[in-house]
Motif scaffolding. Structure first.
Motif, mmCIF file in Angstrom:
data_model
loop_
_atom_site.group_PDB
_atom_site.id
_atom_site.type_symbol
_atom_site.label_atom_id
_atom_site.label_comp_id
_atom_site.label_asym_id
_atom_site.label_seq_id
_atom_site.Cartn_x
_atom_site.Cartn_y
_atom_site.Cartn_z
ATOM 1 N N LEU A 361 0.866 -1.023 0.235
ATOM 2 C CA LEU A 361 0.262 0.080 -0.105
ATOM 3 C C LEU A 361 0.977 1.303 0.004
ATOM 4 C CD1 LEU A 361 -2.737 1.680 0.336
ATOM 5 C CD2 LEU A 361 -2.559 1.306 2.734
ATOM 6 N N VAL A 362 0.729 2.178 -0.847
ATOM 7 C CA VAL A 362 1.564 3.138 -1.206
ATOM 8 C C VAL A 362 0.652 4.406 -1.086
ATOM 9 C CG1 VAL A 362 3.172 4.621 -2.522
ATOM 10 C CG2 VAL A 362 3.014 2.091 -2.977
ATOM 11 N N SER A 363 0.858 5.082 0.058
ATOM 12 C CA SER A 363 -0.041 6.517 0.401
ATOM 13 C C SER A 363 0.823 7.802 0.357
ATOM 14 C CB SER A 363 -0.510 6.281 1.633
ATOM 15 O OG SER A 363 0.439 6.136 2.824
ATOM 16 N N ASN A 364 0.084 8.837 0.296
ATOM 17 C CA ASN A 364 0.815 10.168 0.239
ATOM 18 C C ASN A 364 1.307 10.524 -1.301
ATOM 19 O OD1 ASN A 364 0.832 12.909 1.506
ATOM 20 N ND2 ASN A 364 3.004 12.398 1.824
ATOM 21 N N LEU A 365 0.585 9.855 -2.232
ATOM 22 C CA LEU A 365 1.342 10.194 -3.578
ATOM 23 C C LEU A 365 0.601 11.423 -4.224
ATOM 24 C CD1 LEU A 365 0.630 6.741 -5.120
ATOM 25 C CD2 LEU A 365 2.923 7.609 -4.709
ATOM 26 N N ASN A 366 1.381 11.902 -5.254
ATOM 27 C CA ASN A 366 0.860 13.136 -5.698
ATOM 28 C C ASN A 366 -0.003 12.752 -6.749
ATOM 29 O OD1 ASN A 366 0.478 15.552 -7.118
ATOM 30 N ND2 ASN A 366 2.480 16.423 -6.817
ATOM 31 N N PRO A 367 -1.456 12.982 -6.484
ATOM 32 C CA PRO A 367 -2.266 12.487 -7.600
ATOM 33 C C PRO A 367 -2.260 13.180 -9.012
ATOM 34 C CG PRO A 367 -3.553 13.705 -6.257
ATOM 35 C CD PRO A 367 -2.149 13.694 -5.693
ATOM 36 N N ASP A 368 -1.789 14.268 -9.033
ATOM 37 C CA ASP A 368 -1.477 15.051 -10.311
ATOM 38 C C ASP A 368 -0.258 14.730 -11.225
ATOM 39 O OD1 ASP A 368 -3.467 16.702 -9.530
ATOM 40 O OD2 ASP A 368 -2.087 18.284 -8.521
ATOM 41 N N ASN A 369 0.426 13.942 -10.485
ATOM 42 C CA ASN A 369 1.739 13.297 -11.238
ATOM 43 C C ASN A 369 1.987 12.005 -11.576
ATOM 44 O OD1 ASN A 369 2.560 15.995 -9.731
ATOM 45 N ND2 ASN A 369 3.348 16.255 -11.801
ATOM 46 N N ILE A 370 1.253 11.140 -10.759
ATOM 47 C CA ILE A 370 1.574 9.754 -10.640
ATOM 48 C C ILE A 370 0.594 8.935 -11.470
ATOM 49 C CG2 ILE A 370 0.202 8.932 -8.823
ATOM 50 C CD1 ILE A 370 4.109 8.287 -9.620
ATOM 51 N N SER A 371 1.182 7.912 -11.931
ATOM 52 C CA SER A 371 0.358 7.018 -13.046
ATOM 53 C C SER A 371 0.719 5.409 -12.678
ATOM 54 C CB SER A 371 0.590 7.207 -14.434
ATOM 55 O OG SER A 371 1.823 6.977 -14.711
ATOM 56 N N PRO A 372 -0.172 4.613 -13.127
ATOM 57 C CA PRO A 372 0.228 3.315 -12.813
ATOM 58 C C PRO A 372 1.600 2.654 -13.610
ATOM 59 C CG PRO A 372 -2.270 3.413 -13.331
ATOM 60 C CD PRO A 372 -1.648 4.675 -13.567
ATOM 61 N N VAL A 385 6.950 -6.174 -10.901
ATOM 62 C CA VAL A 385 5.601 -5.725 -10.517
ATOM 63 C C VAL A 385 4.603 -6.238 -11.385
ATOM 64 C CG1 VAL A 385 4.216 -3.539 -10.481
ATOM 65 C CG2 VAL A 385 6.715 -3.324 -9.944
ATOM 66 N N HIS A 386 3.571 -7.033 -10.903
ATOM 67 C CA HIS A 386 2.374 -7.504 -11.796
ATOM 68 C C HIS A 386 1.224 -6.553 -11.842
ATOM 69 C CE1 HIS A 386 4.077 -11.989 -10.754
ATOM 70 N NE2 HIS A 386 4.958 -11.221 -11.412
ATOM 71 N N ARG A 387 1.019 -6.129 -10.799
ATOM 72 C CA ARG A 387 -0.472 -5.207 -11.128
ATOM 73 C C ARG A 387 -0.457 -3.741 -10.300
ATOM 74 N NH1 ARG A 387 -5.267 -9.542 -10.727
ATOM 75 N NH2 ARG A 387 -4.903 -10.494 -12.465
ATOM 76 N N VAL A 388 -1.121 -2.663 -10.676
ATOM 77 C CA VAL A 388 -1.138 -1.514 -9.960
ATOM 78 C C VAL A 388 -2.502 -1.066 -9.939
ATOM 79 C CG1 VAL A 388 -0.151 0.713 -9.920
ATOM 80 C CG2 VAL A 388 1.512 -1.028 -10.614
ATOM 81 N N LYS A 389 -2.805 -0.570 -9.071
ATOM 82 C CA LYS A 389 -4.298 -0.130 -8.499
ATOM 83 C C LYS A 389 -3.954 1.364 -7.989
ATOM 84 C CE LYS A 389 -8.158 -2.324 -7.692
ATOM 85 N NZ LYS A 389 -9.031 -2.074 -8.662
ATOM 86 N N ILE A 390 -4.419 2.405 -8.684
ATOM 87 C CA ILE A 390 -4.529 3.653 -8.017
ATOM 88 C C ILE A 390 -5.927 3.809 -7.460
ATOM 89 C CG2 ILE A 390 -4.533 6.253 -8.204
ATOM 90 C CD1 ILE A 390 -2.351 5.767 -10.166
ATOM 91 N N LEU A 391 -6.141 4.058 -6.163
ATOM 92 C CA LEU A 391 -7.537 3.848 -5.598
ATOM 93 C C LEU A 391 -8.511 4.938 -6.297
ATOM 94 C CD1 LEU A 391 -6.773 2.923 -1.930
ATOM 95 C CD2 LEU A 391 -6.886 1.560 -3.860
ATOM 96 N N PHE A 392 -9.666 4.675 -6.737
ATOM 97 C CA PHE A 392 -10.627 5.521 -7.505
ATOM 98 C C PHE A 392 -10.857 6.562 -6.773
ATOM 99 C CE2 PHE A 392 -14.639 6.506 -9.194
ATOM 100 C CZ PHE A 392 -14.496 6.650 -10.651
ATOM 101 N N ASN A 393 -11.534 6.432 -5.446
ATOM 102 C CA ASN A 393 -11.879 7.830 -4.685
ATOM 103 C C ASN A 393 -10.821 8.326 -3.577
ATOM 104 O OD1 ASN A 393 -14.591 7.775 -5.580
ATOM 105 N ND2 ASN A 393 -15.145 6.081 -4.258
ATOM 106 N N LYS A 394 -9.658 7.806 -3.721
ATOM 107 C CA LYS A 394 -8.492 8.232 -2.862
ATOM 108 C C LYS A 394 -7.220 8.073 -3.715
ATOM 109 C CE LYS A 394 -7.406 9.538 1.329
ATOM 110 N NZ LYS A 394 -8.231 10.788 1.933
ATOM 111 N N LYS A 395 -6.981 8.952 -4.807
ATOM 112 C CA LYS A 395 -6.074 8.677 -5.609
ATOM 113 C C LYS A 395 -4.539 9.117 -5.121
ATOM 114 C CE LYS A 395 -8.905 9.492 -9.791
ATOM 115 N NZ LYS A 395 -10.152 9.597 -9.123
ATOM 116 N N GLU A 396 -4.555 9.400 -4.183
ATOM 117 C CA GLU A 396 -2.938 9.582 -3.416
ATOM 118 C C GLU A 396 -2.610 8.503 -2.738
ATOM 119 O OE1 GLU A 396 -5.950 11.488 -0.414
ATOM 120 O OE2 GLU A 396 -5.668 11.384 -2.489
ATOM 121 N N ASN A 397 -3.557 7.400 -2.726
ATOM 122 C CA ASN A 397 -3.116 5.931 -2.581
ATOM 123 C C ASN A 397 -3.113 5.046 -3.644
ATOM 124 O OD1 ASN A 397 -2.927 6.607 0.236
ATOM 125 N ND2 ASN A 397 -5.180 6.685 0.130
#
Length: 552
Positions: A361-372, A385-397
């Motif tokens: 679980l990765v938190s405190n990401l910058n949602p404006d810059n980060i991508s899967p 890395v097999h899979r990446v999911k940026i949380l839909f309603n909490k895009k900094e995680n």
């Protein structure tokens, strides 16, 4: 839960020394020392609100965190900004200056120390804020122990320590000089020997011999790897029993990593009050692992057989350690304690072995810059890395599924606390065992990606040299797969044109397919790796970028 408060007055000369530096960072406290004001809940370790400035996160992630509905996911607010000055509490009065300094050595150079033994407190000043962030993040999840007592480390609201005019600082400065001399390879702690061969003392090999005393709870190969990988890349581990003691041989990629691990872990307890580590240098310089199983592991050779029923050590190493075939079966079979019984008993790494999964679980990401894709490239430095999911309603995680738990641990130990796109990210083990792909017709906005079939995985090839070249993020990047016709100006322009500051550059003398490039900061280097790894250089060459342990 009731909250208790207590107040201890502070000597006037101490209060005058520790003056308020940034009132806005800890608005309800005037200083780290003023009143030594603390708040805690019954049964929990006390937290000094005046200097408890690290970012923490709820340990119980909601079950919806792996889906799109993550509205209930919350992180605790941080009252202060990170600082390279750290506040250490609950320091036993008999502890030496060198023991306190050794808490910081694995994370970087310690530049100053202030001991307040009467208050059971100390202040450590690290050389850089990055080192302090890494140290706080690690010790937040892994409470350190000194003289078998837990100590607590938090950010101070002070930016530097000024101790020049203080009495009784001679011992602290002498200890700093001695420990830093060891770190740079100039002398031992006692100052009685000289260093050689690249700053390491004679007899210091990359292989450690580990004995676990007072074995009340079981200790596995995975637990040892989790603990020791904090201090560098662990290549191989062999566990065995000798003289009715559980022991292990552990090989690092670098002898200096072994030195740091020995300095920090010798005498520490894995679990509270038991499973004490005794760490010494081995006479061996390399380990020969024949099988990958629960007793031995070569992390550079994932293709090795399990060898069920076969001896872990080869005959040469058995002879060297005086072991017979009868001593090889593990001595931990009778200690079948469920992981739930271990909860709350962890002294070093704060996590029961069975709790280790391959999902982070990765938190405190910058949602404006980060991508899967960006997370795939960055975390792919430390595993596939097999899979990446940026949380839909909490895009900094985001949730990141690695190939296995070992690679997840490696990524967490190197990337937790690093700064990415102006935010300090936090990496922890998720309770989820897999990252779910969105169902057909489910809104996802491209936030979930499956990279299991990507050609960019660095560790798919068994025995790949990439396993031996895993290093923490640094401002210097290693470039490879460079076409023969490519010039240094072209590569420097590539990085500066992407917005990065190039401080130095050089090709390898014997192989111009590789080069080192030094950027303005570690954060720049991390972002440049994300942006430019696999960049098309023409001539059917794609740039390979990784972190380097070297400097220019």
């Amino acid at each position: 839960m009731p909250v208790l408060f207590y107040f201890n007055p502070v000597p006037e000369h101490v209060y005058e020394l520790i003056m308020m530096v940034d009132e806005s960072s800890c608005s309800w406290m005037s200083s780290d020392f003023q009143g030594d004001f603390r708040k805690w809940a019954p049964g929990e370790p006390p937290v000094s609100s005046s200097s408890c400035c690290h970012t923490t996160m709820s340990s119980s992630t909601p079950s919806t965190a792996n889906g799109n509905d993550s509205k209930t996911y919350k992180g605790d607010r941080s009252p202060c900004a990170p600082s390279r000055v750290l506040h250490v509490r609950r320091v036993p009065i008999e502890v030496s200056e060198a023991e306190v300094i050794s808490l910081g050595i694995p994370f970087g150079k310690v530049t100053n120390l202030l001991m307040l033994k009467g208050k059971n407190q100390a202040f450590i000043e690290m050389a850089s804020e990055e080192a302090a962030i890494t140290m706080v993040n690690y010790y937040t999840a892994a409470t350190p122990h000194v003289r078998n007592q837990p100590v607590y480390i938090q950010y101070s609201n002070h930016r530097e320590l000024k101790t020049d005019n203080l009495p009784n600082q001679g011992r602290a400065q002498a200890a700093l000089h001695a420990v830093n001399a060891v770190h740079s390879g100039n002398m031992t702690l006692s100052g009685s020997a000289t260093a050689s061969d690249g700053g390491l003392m004679p007899g210091q090999s990359p292989v450690l011999r580990i004995i676990v005393e007072n074995l009340y709870y079981p200790v596995s190969l995975e637990v040892l790897h989790q603990i020791f990988s904090k201090f560098g890349t662990v290549l191989k581990i062999i566990t065995f029993t000798k003289n009715n003691q559980f022991q292990a041989l552990l090989q690092y990629s670098d002898a200096m990593n072994a030195h740091h691990a020995k300095l920090a872990l010798d005498g520490q307890n894995i679990y509270n009050g038991c499973c004490t580590l005794r760490v010494e240098f081995s006479k061996l310089t390399s380990l020969n692992v024949k099988y990958n199983n629960d007793k031995s592991r070569d992390f550079t050779r994932l293709d090795l057989p399990s060898g069920d029923g076969q001896p872990t050590l080869d005959p040469t190493m058995q002879t060297a350690f005086g072991l017979s075939m009868q001593t090889m079966p593990g001595a931990l079979g009778h200690l079948t304690i469920p992981s739930s019984a271990m909860a709350g008993r962890m002294a070093i790494h704060g996590m029961a072995p069975n709790a280790i999964h391959s999902v982070l679980l990765v938190s405190n990401l910058n949602p404006d810059n980060i991508s899967p894709h960006g997370l795939f490239i960055l975390f792919g430095v430390y595993g596939d890395v097999h899979r990446v999911k940026i949380l839909f309603n909490k895009k900094e995680n985001a949730l990141i599924q690695m190939a296995d738990a070992t690679q997840a641990q490696l990524a967490m130990s190197h990337l937790n606390g690093q700064r990415l796109y102006s935010k300090v990210i936090r990496v922890t083990v998720s309770k989820h065992q897999t990252v779910q792909l969105p169902r057909e017709g489910q809104e996802d906005q491209g936030l979930t990606k499956d990279f299991s079939g990507s050609p960019l995985h660095r560790f798919k090839k068994p025995g790949s040299k990439n396993f031996q070249n895993i290093f923490p993020p640094s401002a210097t990047l290693h470039l490879s797969n460079i076409p023969p016709s490519t010039t240094d100006d072209f590569l420097k322009d590539l990085f500066t044109g992407s917005g990065y500051t190039v401080k130095a550059f050089k090709f390898f003398q014997k192989d111009r397919k590789m080069a080192l490039i030094q950027l303005g900061s570690v954060e720049e280097a991390i972002q440049a790796l994300i942006d430019l790894h696999n960049h098309d250089l023409g001539e059917n060459h794609h740039l390979r970028v990784s972190f380097s342990k070297s400097t220019i």
